[in-house]
Design a protein around this motif. Structure first.
Motif, PDB file in Angstrom:
ATOM      1  N   ALA A 154      -8.182   0.735  -3.328  1.00 11.48           N
ATOM      2  CA  ALA A 154      -7.267   1.858  -3.098  1.00 11.48           C
ATOM      3  C   ALA A 154      -7.434   2.886  -4.209  1.00 11.48           C
ATOM      4  O   ALA A 154      -7.616   2.537  -5.378  1.00 11.48           O
ATOM      5  CB  ALA A 154      -5.827   1.353  -3.055  1.00 11.48           C
TER       6      ALA A 154
ATOM      7  N   ASP B  62      -5.111  -3.858  -1.612  1.00 16.87           N
ATOM      8  CA  ASP B  62      -6.466  -3.313  -1.487  1.00 16.87           C
ATOM      9  C   ASP B  62      -7.021  -2.985  -2.873  1.00 16.87           C
ATOM     10  O   ASP B  62      -6.527  -2.064  -3.539  1.00 16.87           O
ATOM     11  CB  ASP B  62      -6.417  -2.045  -0.629  1.00 16.87           C
ATOM     12  CG  ASP B  62      -7.784  -1.395  -0.449  1.00 16.87           C
ATOM     13  OD1 ASP B  62      -8.788  -1.975  -0.914  1.00 16.87           O
ATOM     14  OD2 ASP B  62      -7.839  -0.304   0.151  1.00 16.87           O
TER      15      ASP B  62
ATOM     16  N   GLU C 198       0.818  -1.221   0.000  1.00 19.77           N
ATOM     17  CA  GLU C 198       0.000   0.000   0.000  1.00 19.77           C
ATOM     18  C   GLU C 198       0.852   1.272   0.000  1.00 19.77           C
ATOM     19  O   GLU C 198       0.330   2.369   0.207  1.00 19.77           O
ATOM     20  CB  GLU C 198      -0.947   0.003   1.204  1.00 19.77           C
ATOM     21  CG  GLU C 198      -1.821  -1.241   1.328  1.00 19.77           C
ATOM     22  CD  GLU C 198      -2.609  -1.565   0.063  1.00 19.77           C
ATOM     23  OE1 GLU C 198      -3.036  -0.622  -0.636  1.00 19.77           O
ATOM     24  OE2 GLU C 198      -2.783  -2.764  -0.233  1.00 19.77           O
TER      25      GLU C 198
END
Length: 236
Positions: free
Chosen positions: A62, A59, A28
């Motif tokens: 995101a 994710d 991330e």
């Protein structure tokens, strides 16, 4: 490093780096535009890397600093193989992935650049057919063609008509059950028919007007200035 590998489409090194960084929160990490490695891979047309990152726990929702998810970027850049990974996207305020895909197809049709710029890294330049396929895939996946952006209340049909895009207007109106609710929706008071009438004498203007009328556009609808669509037609 992982961002660079994703941008270059280097799947094996990218997976190795992602596995090493996963427990450190590296999946991330964001570059200067707010893109995670997944977003970079989506923009670079690297479906294998996208799959690997998702499997490793990236994710899928995101978003970068502009609120764009991987699905938005794939639609805007015209990468149907990324869309086929079937990422789930929660649309942030603003434009949906369908809006992005329509704008990208408009830009390609007119010989311009997409709203998010040119290809990333060494990714191939998407063709007009690639961008059409993106719109088709989004509709097949259940994208709501009546969704309006939060800035101007524009639907995908408004954008297609404003871009003089007869092919996409046909496609959107042919979706089962779409035409009755879509053809007379207003964006700041203007229906798609108002927008078609106001086109600056493009070759697609008359076919678009005829198409919209055939699908039930209301010629008596008035915009916020109380103009009828016919009042916006160019002289002659």
């Amino acid at each position: 490093l992982l961002h660079v590998l994703c941008a270059g489409g280097l799947r094996a090194p990218a997976r190795a780096a992602a596995e090493a960084l996963r427990d450190l929160g590296g999946l991330e990490m964001r570059e200067h535009l707010g893109k995670t490695p997944l977003l970079v891979a989506a923009a670079a047309a690297a479906p294998g890397i996208v799959r690997d990152l998702l499997v490793l726990g990236a994710d899928p929702d995101a978003a970068d600093h502009g609120g764009r998810t991987a699905l938005h970027l794939a639609a805007a850049y015209g990468h149907p193989k990324i869309l086929q990974v079937r990422l789930q996207s929660q649309n942030p305020p603003g434009q949906t992935p369908l809006h992005c895909a329509v704008l990208a197809h408009n830009a390609s049709l007119q010989g311009g650049t997409t709203p998010v710029g040119g290809p990333v890294g060494g990714s191939p330049t998407p063709t007009l057919q690639d961008r059409l396929r993106c719109v088709e895939l989004l509709l097949h996946m259940g994208a709501d063609s009546s969704s309006q952006d939060t800035k101007s209340s524009l639907t995908a049909l408004h954008l297609a008509v404003r871009g003089g895009n007869l092919a996409l207007a046909h496609l959107l109106l042919r979706q089962p059950g779409a035409a009755p609710r879509l053809v007379n929706m207003k964006a700041h008071g203007n229906t798609p028919l108002h927008m078609a009438a106001a086109l600056p004498g493009t070759p697609s203007q008359e076919p678009l007007v005829r198409l919209l009328l055939a699908w039930g556009a209301d010629p008596s609808a008035r915009n916020l200035e109380h103009d009828l669509p016919q009042g916006l037609l160019p002289p002659g």
